[in-house]
Design a protein around this motif. Structure first.
Motif, PDB file in Angstrom:
ATOM      1  N   SER A  57       0.841  -1.198   0.000  1.00  0.00           N
ATOM      2  CA  SER A  57       0.000   0.000   0.000  1.00  0.00           C
ATOM      3  C   SER A  57       0.879   1.252   0.000  1.00  0.00           C
ATOM      4  CB  SER A  57      -0.947  -0.002   1.196  1.00  0.00           C
ATOM      5  OG  SER A  57      -0.216   0.011   2.387  1.00  0.00           O
ATOM      6  N   SER A  93       5.338   4.337  -6.188  1.00  0.00           N
ATOM      7  CA  SER A  93       6.180   3.244  -5.683  1.00  0.00           C
ATOM      8  C   SER A  93       5.458   1.896  -5.677  1.00  0.00           C
ATOM      9  CB  SER A  93       6.654   3.563  -4.266  1.00  0.00           C
ATOM     10  OG  SER A  93       7.451   4.712  -4.259  1.00  0.00           O
ATOM     11  N   SER A 137       7.032  12.111  -6.893  1.00  0.00           N
ATOM     12  CA  SER A 137       8.134  12.767  -7.598  1.00  0.00           C
ATOM     13  C   SER A 137       9.297  11.850  -7.999  1.00  0.00           C
ATOM     14  CB  SER A 137       8.645  13.931  -6.753  1.00  0.00           C
ATOM     15  OG  SER A 137       9.515  14.730  -7.514  1.00  0.00           O
ATOM     16  N   GLN A 144      10.877   4.426 -10.533  1.00  0.00           N
ATOM     17  CA  GLN A 144      10.146   3.200 -10.878  1.00  0.00           C
ATOM     18  C   GLN A 144      10.312   2.871 -12.362  1.00  0.00           C
ATOM     19  OE1 GLN A 144       9.083   1.610  -8.129  1.00  0.00           O
ATOM     20  NE2 GLN A 144       9.822   3.497  -7.167  1.00  0.00           N
ATOM     21  N   TYR A 173      16.284  17.737  -9.819  1.00  0.00           N
ATOM     22  CA  TYR A 173      16.014  16.437 -10.443  1.00  0.00           C
ATOM     23  C   TYR A 173      14.649  15.980  -9.938  1.00  0.00           C
ATOM     24  CZ  TYR A 173      17.381  11.685 -12.121  1.00  0.00           C
ATOM     25  OH  TYR A 173      17.489  10.485 -12.789  1.00  0.00           O
ATOM     26  N   SER A 174      13.732  15.752 -10.863  1.00  0.00           N
ATOM     27  CA  SER A 174      12.371  15.403 -10.444  1.00  0.00           C
ATOM     28  C   SER A 174      11.588  14.778 -11.587  1.00  0.00           C
ATOM     29  CB  SER A 174      11.682  16.687  -9.957  1.00  0.00           C
ATOM     30  OG  SER A 174      10.298  16.577 -10.020  1.00  0.00           O
ATOM     31  N   VAL A 175      10.418  14.298 -11.264  1.00  0.00           N
ATOM     32  CA  VAL A 175       9.569  13.610 -12.236  1.00  0.00           C
ATOM     33  C   VAL A 175       8.925  14.592 -13.219  1.00  0.00           C
ATOM     34  CG1 VAL A 175       7.422  13.685 -10.900  1.00  0.00           C
ATOM     35  CG2 VAL A 175       7.854  11.740 -12.412  1.00  0.00           C
ATOM     36  N   ASN A 207       7.147  21.010  -2.913  1.00  0.00           N
ATOM     37  CA  ASN A 207       6.543  19.692  -2.721  1.00  0.00           C
ATOM     38  C   ASN A 207       7.251  18.576  -3.494  1.00  0.00           C
ATOM     39  OD1 ASN A 207       3.851  19.406  -1.078  1.00  0.00           O
ATOM     40  ND2 ASN A 207       3.877  21.478  -1.924  1.00  0.00           N
ATOM     41  N   LEU A 208       7.819  18.913  -4.635  1.00  0.00           N
ATOM     42  CA  LEU A 208       8.426  17.878  -5.481  1.00  0.00           C
ATOM     43  C   LEU A 208       9.740  17.333  -4.922  1.00  0.00           C
ATOM     44  CD1 LEU A 208       7.699  19.286  -9.052  1.00  0.00           C
ATOM     45  CD2 LEU A 208       6.859  17.126  -8.127  1.00  0.00           C
ATOM     46  N   LYS A 209      10.262  17.980  -3.894  1.00  0.00           N
ATOM     47  CA  LYS A 209      11.528  17.533  -3.277  1.00  0.00           C
ATOM     48  C   LYS A 209      12.584  17.313  -4.354  1.00  0.00           C
ATOM     49  CE  LYS A 209       9.796  17.035   0.993  1.00  0.00           C
ATOM     50  NZ  LYS A 209       8.585  17.847   0.801  1.00  0.00           N
ATOM     51  N   ASN A 263      17.038  14.828  -2.888  1.00  0.00           N
ATOM     52  CA  ASN A 263      17.279  13.603  -3.656  1.00  0.00           C
ATOM     53  C   ASN A 263      18.277  12.683  -2.962  1.00  0.00           C
ATOM     54  OD1 ASN A 263      15.855  13.324  -6.396  1.00  0.00           O
ATOM     55  ND2 ASN A 263      16.399  15.491  -6.369  1.00  0.00           N
ATOM     56  N   LEU A 293      16.413  10.930  -0.221  1.00  0.00           N
ATOM     57  CA  LEU A 293      15.518   9.894  -0.742  1.00  0.00           C
ATOM     58  C   LEU A 293      16.293   8.698  -1.301  1.00  0.00           C
ATOM     59  CD1 LEU A 293      12.949  12.230  -2.551  1.00  0.00           C
ATOM     60  CD2 LEU A 293      12.443  10.753  -0.603  1.00  0.00           C
ATOM     61  N   ILE A 318      17.941   8.679  -4.038  1.00  0.00           N
ATOM     62  CA  ILE A 318      17.914   8.700  -5.499  1.00  0.00           C
ATOM     63  C   ILE A 318      19.302   9.010  -6.059  1.00  0.00           C
ATOM     64  CG2 ILE A 318      16.974   9.992  -7.483  1.00  0.00           C
ATOM     65  CD1 ILE A 318      14.339  10.197  -5.784  1.00  0.00           C
ATOM     66  N   PHE A 341      18.860   0.453  -8.090  1.00  0.00           N
ATOM     67  CA  PHE A 341      17.548   0.990  -8.475  1.00  0.00           C
ATOM     68  C   PHE A 341      16.404   0.149  -7.905  1.00  0.00           C
ATOM     69  CE2 PHE A 341      20.312   3.090 -11.488  1.00  0.00           C
ATOM     70  CZ  PHE A 341      19.749   4.352 -11.562  1.00  0.00           C
ATOM     71  N   ARG A 342      16.671  -1.143  -7.714  1.00  0.00           N
ATOM     72  CA  ARG A 342      15.627  -2.060  -7.250  1.00  0.00           C
ATOM     73  C   ARG A 342      15.048  -1.630  -5.907  1.00  0.00           C
ATOM     74  NH1 ARG A 342      11.942  -3.980  -6.083  1.00  0.00           N
ATOM     75  NH2 ARG A 342      11.094  -6.103  -6.133  1.00  0.00           N
ATOM     76  N   LEU A 354      14.693   1.363  -4.680  1.00  0.00           N
ATOM     77  CA  LEU A 354      14.093   2.695  -4.617  1.00  0.00           C
ATOM     78  C   LEU A 354      12.569   2.630  -4.672  1.00  0.00           C
ATOM     79  CD1 LEU A 354      16.585   4.710  -6.841  1.00  0.00           C
ATOM     80  CD2 LEU A 354      16.359   4.761  -4.355  1.00  0.00           C
ATOM     81  N   GLY A 355      11.961   3.387  -3.771  1.00  0.00           N
ATOM     82  CA  GLY A 355      10.504   3.379  -3.687  1.00  0.00           C
ATOM     83  C   GLY A 355      10.116   3.392  -2.230  1.00  0.00           C
ATOM     84  N   SER A 356       8.913   3.843  -1.947  1.00  0.00           N
ATOM     85  CA  SER A 356       8.442   3.880  -0.570  1.00  0.00           C
ATOM     86  C   SER A 356       7.023   3.331  -0.512  1.00  0.00           C
ATOM     87  CB  SER A 356       8.460   5.327  -0.066  1.00  0.00           C
ATOM     88  OG  SER A 356       7.720   5.420   1.120  1.00  0.00           O
ATOM     89  N   PHE A 357       6.851   2.250   0.229  1.00  0.00           N
ATOM     90  CA  PHE A 357       5.505   1.664   0.351  1.00  0.00           C
ATOM     91  C   PHE A 357       5.416   0.914   1.669  1.00  0.00           C
ATOM     92  CE2 PHE A 357       8.296  -0.979  -2.278  1.00  0.00           C
ATOM     93  CZ  PHE A 357       8.366  -2.123  -1.510  1.00  0.00           C
TER      94      PHE A 357
END
Lengths: 283, 355
Positions: free
Chosen positions: A82, A140, A174, A180, B254-256, B281-283, B289, B292, B294, B344-345, B347-350
């Motif tokens: 989640s 994510s 972001s 991803q 650096y951002s999306v 907000n985009l950090k 970075n 995070l 990244i 890279f694997r 990276l992500g937050s859940f």
């Protein structure tokens, strides 16, 4: 890259404000494609396509799984994932509130459904992006579920089918959303090295960071008719070049002509086309 | 010098700089008065006319004026340092876009030797927004790749302001495969607002070009190091930044998505206020970075930004690149894809509920 989200989100909202499918309530409706009055139940029974003109309505992830997997064969995986709010993102609305509203609306935790199943008796790994949840955007959780699906397909030597329908990378996460794209694409490199099969199915709309990562990396790329598929959204392109876009630009048939996809496949043939590809690959 | 001051938040420095300039004029007059040269002195009086009150109170001997100038210069450094230490994210974006900020070709000139540019993508055409070629970093032969924004108006237009086309990404990938074959480390310099969103770019498969780079960079059996030198805009940036080590210059982003793009969508309009909020907000800053995970490092910039001292900035980048490549060369090339994958694997937050 995520610019496509808003323009498409509007289209989505035009059809539905708070439900899973893009079809308004009521027994009858006017088809978006041919403007004929059609009987809702008949349209739904026809895989959510217009019985008159075969206009393909957008469908939610659960409906897609139901349509593709052999009845009762789908076993959901990675359901414990989640989303969090790692950046404490707040625009006009906080990301947390937005997530909660989407979760209540859809009953899902995020914009992805993944699992193993059979497709016409062939064992496969199926991963579907769910347009009904924040326009199928990739944060994510979506990235993780897609990556795990790819890894599972690699480990178990299963054909992988990913059905994309997405506005792109999710802005509210972001840089992590951006990563991803690298994560999923790198996982596909491993599947490829292992000799695995990846069938990418593109549906309306597939744009931004999803297109610019796993969605365009299929060994075989199938697209539903008239789906909007692109890197940048049409509005962004229009603002950049300041001229009208040609008729049919960024639609499946345009991409087919340009050599960017392999086949345009109507929804009622998708199952058999996937099965056929699996057979040709010898998986 | 004055062209460096284009940023709103630098106003206090501009004021000090004006005072220094006025004093320098006075100094010239005090010193030059003994020698003569009446015509020039007349002009100077006109220019410094606004500072008449200060002048009457100011010391008349050259030594005192020099001391005052020195004091102001010290103050200027301090104010500049203070300002740059507390930039808002949106101001950082402005520094990253400063017209005088060094670009890929500037750094190639300053950091590398014997640059040998390779233009051909073998598909469609040469994209000037993507610079690719062999070069020497100290004694190490490398492949260097970077986005180029352009300096002159003509160059900017040709480069689409640093927005590369599919052919640019494909050229980069083709040469990266060559680098792998030749066992050369790869250095990439990222500086793009994003990949170009246009008719031709879409028709020729912008998304596919970037996607292929993400996939194939991840499995290259040669070291890859990347530095975001200015703008790291989304997939267009990532398309040459799937590296073993990634760093950002202190005042890059650096951002999306760009803050304006984000503001236009989520705040429904892009203006000063919403851009500021979106950037926040985009950090997107180097520090964010890094936190995070990244990126792996922040490369410092001289006080007042890279554009004030390009050479010094180049030295900082060179040192980081050299260290990383030295370190990565100690690894067996065939193990790099695995460690890069793991980088890279994770990276992500859940959250995850175990059933």
């Amino acid at each position: 890259m995520t610019n496509a989200v808003s323009s498409k989100a509007k289209t989505w909202n035009d059809h539905s404000s708070a439900r899973k499918t893009s079809v308004p309530e009521g027994l009858w409706l006017r088809c978006d494609g041919c403007e004929q009055m059609i009987y809702r139940k008949q349209m739904e029974a026809n895989l959510h396509c217009c019985p008159e003109c075969n206009h393909h309505y957008r469908i939610a992830g659960a409906e897609r799984v139901k349509q593709l997997a052999d009845s009762g064969s789908f076993e959901a995986m990675f359901t414990g994932l989640s989303p969090t709010d790692p950046l404490k993102f707040k625009d006009l609305k906080g990301y947390k509130e937005r997530l909660l509203a989407e979760q209540i609306k859809t009953g899902a935790t995020d914009a992805v459904i993944a699992g193993s199943c059979f497709i016409k008796g062939r064992s496969a790994m199926l991963c579907v992006l769910d347009l009904s949840f924040m326009m199928g955007s990739m944060g994510s959780v979506v990235g993780e579920a897609v990556t795990r699906s790819i890894e599972t397909a690699t480990e178990r030597n299963l054909p992988l089918i990913i059905v994309s329908g997405s506005g792109g990378a999710r802005m509210q996460e972001s840089g992590l959303s951006l990563m991803q794209m690298a994560k999923t694409s790198a996982a596909l490199a491993r599947l490829d090295d292992a000799g695995g099969l990846f069938i990418s199915v593109l549906t309306d709309p597939t744009t931004g960071g999803v297109t610019a990562s796993f969605a365009m990396l299929g060994d075989v790329i199938l697209a539903e008719p008239k789906a909007l598929i692109g890197f940048a959204g049409p509005r962004v392109i229009q603002q950049t070049i300041r001229q009208e876009l040609p008729e049919g630009f960024q639609r499946s048939e345009y991409l087919l002509k340009g050599g960017m996809v392999d086949r345009v496949v109507p929804r009622n043939e998708l199952r058999s086309e996937i099965a056929r590809m699996i057979d040709y690959s010898g998986r | 010098m004055s062209s460096f001051y284009q940023l709103e938040f630098e106003k206090p420095v501009v004021e000090i700089e004006k005072q220094v300039a006025a004093l320098q004029e006075r100094l010239k007059r005090v010193q030059g008065g003994k020698v003569g040269g009446g015509g020039a002195a007349g002009e100077q009086t006109l220019e410094t006319g606004t500072g008449a009150d200060e002048e009457s109170a100011a010391p008349e001997d050259a030594g005192a004026i020099e001391r005052e100038i020195d004091a102001l210069r010290v103050k200027r450094e301090r104010v500049l340092e203070e300002l740059y230490a507390h930039l808002t994210p949106w101001d950082t974006v402005r520094v990253a876009r400063h017209p005088k900020r060094p670009q890929t070709r500037d750094y190639i000139e300053m950091i590398f030797k014997d640059f040998c540019e390779l233009h051909g993508d073998r598909r469609f055409g040469d994209d000037p927004a993507m610079v690719v070629g062999f070069a020497r970093l100290g004694s190490t032969k490398v492949l260097v790749i970077g986005h180029q924004k352009g300096r002159t108006t003509q160059e900017k237009i040709a480069c689409h302001f640093g927005c590369a086309h599919p052919e640019g990404y494909r050229k980069a990938m083709a040469k990266m495969r060559l680098a792998e074959k030749f066992k050369l480390p790869i250095v990439t310099l990222v500086d793009t607002p994003g990949a170009y969103p246009g008719l031709g770019a879409e028709a020729r498969g912008q998304a596919e070009a970037i996607a292929v780079n993400l996939r194939d960079m991840s499995r290259l059996k040669t070291p890859i190091v990347s530095v975001v030198i200015g703008e790291g805009g989304s997939g267009g940036a990532l398309g040459i930044a799937v590296a073993d080590r990634v760093a950002m210059l202190a005042n890059s982003w650096y951002s999306v998505i760009s803050p304006e793009g984000c503001a236009a969508i989520l705040w429904k309009q892009a203006n000063e206020q919403t851009n500021t909020a979106a950037a926040q907000n985009l950090k997107l800053t180097a520090r964010d970075n890094l936190e995070l995970g990244i990126i792996d490092a922040v490369i410092p910039e001289p006080i007042g930004g890279a554009h004030r001292e390009p050479k010094k900035t180049a030295q900082h980048i060179e040192k980081w690149l050299t260290d990383q490549i030295m370190d990565l060369k100690a690894h067996t090339p065939s193990t790099l894809p695995r460690t890069r994958y793991e980088r890279f694997r994770k990276l992500g937050s859940f959250a995850e509920q175990v059933a």
